[in-house]
Write an enzyme that holds these catalytic residues in place. Sequence first.
Site, PDB file in Angstrom:
ATOM      1  CG  ASN A   9      -1.710   1.253   1.398  1.00 14.36           C
ATOM      2  OD1 ASN A   9      -1.784   2.068   0.480  1.00 14.36           O
ATOM      3  ND2 ASN A   9      -2.325   1.432   2.562  1.00 14.36           N
ATOM      4  CG  HIS A  94      -5.621   2.092   5.306  1.00 17.11           C
ATOM      5  ND1 HIS A  94      -5.161   3.015   6.219  1.00 17.11           N
ATOM      6  CD2 HIS A  94      -4.637   1.180   5.159  1.00 17.11           C
ATOM      7  CE1 HIS A  94      -3.941   2.667   6.598  1.00 17.11           C
ATOM      8  NE2 HIS A  94      -3.598   1.561   5.974  1.00 17.11           N
ATOM      9  CD  GLU A  96      -2.701   5.578   6.785  1.00 17.92           C
ATOM     10  OE1 GLU A  96      -2.727   5.599   5.546  1.00 17.92           O
ATOM     11  OE2 GLU A  96      -1.764   5.042   7.433  1.00 17.92           O
ATOM     12  CD  GLU A 166      -3.150  -2.233   7.448  1.00 15.96           C
ATOM     13  OE1 GLU A 166      -2.058  -2.453   6.913  1.00 15.96           O
ATOM     14  OE2 GLU A 166      -3.823  -1.201   7.211  1.00 15.96           O
ATOM     15  N   GLY A 172       3.095   2.421  10.748  1.00 13.50           N
ATOM     16  CA  GLY A 172       4.079   3.483  10.551  1.00 13.50           C
ATOM     17  C   GLY A 172       4.829   3.869  11.817  1.00 13.50           C
ATOM     18  CB  SER A 213       5.840  -1.774  11.868  1.00 11.65           C
ATOM     19  OG  SER A 213       5.429  -0.452  12.186  1.00 11.65           O
TER      20      SER A 213
HETATM   21  P1  13P Z   1       3.413   0.483   7.586  1.00  8.69           P
HETATM   22  O1  13P Z   1       3.862  -0.831   6.983  1.00  8.69           O
HETATM   23  O2  13P Z   1       4.135   1.662   7.070  1.00  8.69           O
HETATM   24  O3  13P Z   1       3.369   0.386   9.096  1.00  8.69           O
HETATM   25  O4  13P Z   1       1.878   0.697   7.112  1.00  8.69           O
HETATM   26  C1  13P Z   1       0.968  -0.335   7.289  1.00  8.69           C
HETATM   27  C2  13P Z   1      -0.268   0.009   6.543  1.00  8.69           C
HETATM   28  O5  13P Z   1      -1.030   0.870   6.933  1.00  8.69           O
HETATM   29  C3  13P Z   1      -0.538  -0.712   5.285  1.00  8.69           C
HETATM   30  O6  13P Z   1      -1.827  -0.465   4.838  1.00  8.69           O
END
Ligand code: 13P
Length: 251
Positions: A9, A94, A96, A166, A172, A213
Amino acid sequence: MRTPIIAGNWKMNKTAVEAVQFVREIRQGLQNIQGVDKVVCPPFIAIPGVYEALQATDIGIGAQNMWYEDKGAYTGEIAPDMLTPFCQYVILGHSERRAYYCETDEGVNKKTKAALAHGLTPIICVGETLEQNEAGETQAFVSGQVKAALDGLTDEQVASCVIAYEPIWAIGTGKSASAAQAGSIIGLSVRGAIAEVYGEAVAQQVRIQYGGSVKEGNIAEYMAHPDIDGALVGGASLKPGFVELVRNAVA
Ligand code: 13P
């Protein structure tokens, strides 16, 4: 047996030009790895170029979002039919998008139905916040998200979905959930919730990813858990090391 699936992603990273350069760099490496479905999810505007660059490879393409109506007055949105010439997958719900763009369980359910109706495989994201995790609410919250997203689907449709667990506190942050932690939530609250509504046989067919991560160095631990069928990778999918990450997933 469920075929593992590793999806990158990219989030809001890489211009259309950078995206094409990058997939040219990684395509041969990815192409050499078998036994796993490999997917990249670039920003919308980079998708046609990436599609061209990945012709004659077995690397899939996903969008990062989609609206559920076929067409009309939805300024700034992208319809399923705009994606289907290029994409096989679409990431939906997601964390976010839920946090910054007011996405709800109900909306994610509508998008899931629209994706399936148009032949796209949804990658449905679920996961709890740090506060929910610390308050012991993870299981109830995650299973609620899973049931809401899949509400009203047929057994066959559910079986074809991909779910990404997630935990928001692991995205992140470099603070990944342990494979045991993630596998336990995935088993109990994701596969378990699907089994409750659709039965064990359907639940056993659904591919469930861990996200948060994930890197070259820790992917193997997640893959070793029997309930984890792959990963949704953010930051580590933006660099050439993504090839090694995918290789380590099936090594
Ligand atoms: P990271 O791998 O940067 O932690 O992000 C995970 C994510 O949100 C994938 O959709």
